[in-house]
Design a protein around this motif. Structure first.
Motif, PDB file in Angstrom:
ATOM      1  N   GLN A  90      88.042 -26.351  31.256  1.00 13.35           N
ATOM      2  CA  GLN A  90      88.208 -27.610  31.852  1.00 13.35           C
ATOM      3  C   GLN A  90      89.133 -28.806  31.555  1.00 13.35           C
ATOM      4  O   GLN A  90      89.831 -29.469  32.103  1.00 13.35           O
ATOM      5  N   PHE A  91      88.839 -28.833  30.218  1.00 10.85           N
ATOM      6  CA  PHE A  91      89.782 -29.934  29.552  1.00 10.85           C
ATOM      7  C   PHE A  91      91.194 -29.760  29.717  1.00 10.85           C
ATOM      8  O   PHE A  91      92.100 -30.713  29.885  1.00 10.85           O
ATOM      9  N   ALA A  92      91.666 -28.417  29.254  1.00 10.59           N
ATOM     10  CA  ALA A  92      92.983 -28.192  29.664  1.00 10.59           C
ATOM     11  C   ALA A  92      93.457 -28.656  31.131  1.00 10.59           C
ATOM     12  O   ALA A  92      94.737 -29.126  31.204  1.00 10.59           O
ATOM     13  N   ASP A  93      92.585 -28.169  32.175  1.00  9.75           N
ATOM     14  CA  ASP A  93      92.822 -28.661  33.710  1.00  9.75           C
ATOM     15  C   ASP A  93      93.052 -29.998  33.631  1.00  9.75           C
ATOM     16  O   ASP A  93      93.959 -30.610  34.315  1.00  9.75           O
ATOM     17  N   VAL A  94      92.194 -30.861  33.034  1.00  7.33           N
ATOM     18  CA  VAL A  94      91.874 -32.530  33.261  1.00  7.33           C
ATOM     19  C   VAL A  94      93.103 -33.047  32.523  1.00  7.33           C
ATOM     20  O   VAL A  94      93.876 -33.667  33.111  1.00  7.33           O
ATOM     21  N   ILE A  95      93.587 -32.532  31.229  1.00 13.43           N
ATOM     22  CA  ILE A  95      94.839 -32.742  30.373  1.00 13.43           C
ATOM     23  C   ILE A  95      96.268 -32.705  31.545  1.00 13.43           C
ATOM     24  O   ILE A  95      97.033 -33.599  31.744  1.00 13.43           O
ATOM     25  N   ASN A  96      96.288 -31.541  32.079  1.00 12.63           N
ATOM     26  CA  ASN A  96      97.188 -31.206  32.873  1.00 12.63           C
ATOM     27  C   ASN A  96      97.212 -32.070  34.195  1.00 12.63           C
ATOM     28  O   ASN A  96      98.496 -32.586  34.297  1.00 12.63           O
ATOM     29  N   THR A  97      96.290 -32.283  34.705  1.00 14.54           N
ATOM     30  CA  THR A  97      96.180 -33.557  35.704  1.00 14.54           C
ATOM     31  C   THR A  97      96.581 -34.749  35.189  1.00 14.54           C
ATOM     32  O   THR A  97      97.737 -35.441  35.968  1.00 14.54           O
ATOM     33  N   TRP A  98      96.162 -35.281  34.317  1.00 16.21           N
ATOM     34  CA  TRP A  98      96.611 -36.609  33.627  1.00 16.21           C
ATOM     35  C   TRP A  98      98.067 -36.394  33.280  1.00 16.21           C
ATOM     36  O   TRP A  98      98.856 -37.703  33.913  1.00 16.21           O
ATOM     37  N   MET A  99      98.780 -35.631  32.689  1.00 18.76           N
ATOM     38  CA  MET A  99     100.104 -35.419  32.546  1.00 18.76           C
ATOM     39  C   MET A  99     101.021 -35.430  33.771  1.00 18.76           C
ATOM     40  O   MET A  99     102.246 -35.954  33.368  1.00 18.76           O
ATOM     41  N   THR A 100     100.640 -35.060  34.600  1.00 22.54           N
ATOM     42  CA  THR A 100     101.163 -34.915  36.091  1.00 22.54           C
ATOM     43  C   THR A 100     101.699 -36.328  36.490  1.00 22.54           C
ATOM     44  O   THR A 100     102.668 -36.397  37.224  1.00 22.54           O
TER      45      THR A 100
END
Length: 145
Positions: free
Chosen positions: A73-83
């Protein structure tokens, strides 16, 4: 910081250097002189923290009462923030925590654990989890689900 904190943090940020830019900005804790109340110490630290935050960054405050995610889930969140293209600023409090003003300007409150952890250990754990999240998002074999 103790040598083990420096070594652990350096290991993960070295690995991350091929994927993302990581900058560590340390804020010296306010000196406990003259019996200053904790609130006053935290307010002074909050001003120094605000002064070094990148403009228009996504602020994530580490707090044991914050949102907890699994690693995936953290990987998904980081990915969203990075976009968004904005810098992401993770803020770790000192021995007395963080002033409420810093928590109020945060976009997220995040917990690595419900346990109270020393800020040096949080630095290493956070660096490892960011590395693991970026590895998952880049399909690197570091994470084994």
């Amino acid at each position: 910081m103790p040598d083990w904190v420096e070594a652990g943090y350096a290991e993960y940020t070295k690995r991350l250097s091929h994927e993302i830019n990581v900058n560590l900005i340390e804020i010296k804790p306010e000196k406990r002189v003259g019996g200053k109340p904790v609130e006053q110490l935290l307010q002074a630290e909050a001003q120094r923290i605000r002064s070094v935050l990148p403009p228009n960054c996504h602020i994530v405050v580490l707090d044991e009462r914050g949102q907890q995610w699994t690693t995936v889930q953290f990987a998904d969140v980081i990915n969203t923030w990075m976009t968004t293209g904005e810098a992401i600023a993770f803020v770790i409090g000192g021995a007395d925590g963080l002033h409420g003003d810093i928590k109020r300007i945060a976009h997220e409150l995040m917990a690595l654990s419900k346990l109270t952890l020393p800020h040096g250990l949080v630095r290493v754990l956070l660096a490892e989890q960011i590395y693991r999240a970026v590895s998952i998002n880049k399909n690197h074999p570091y994470h084994r689900a």
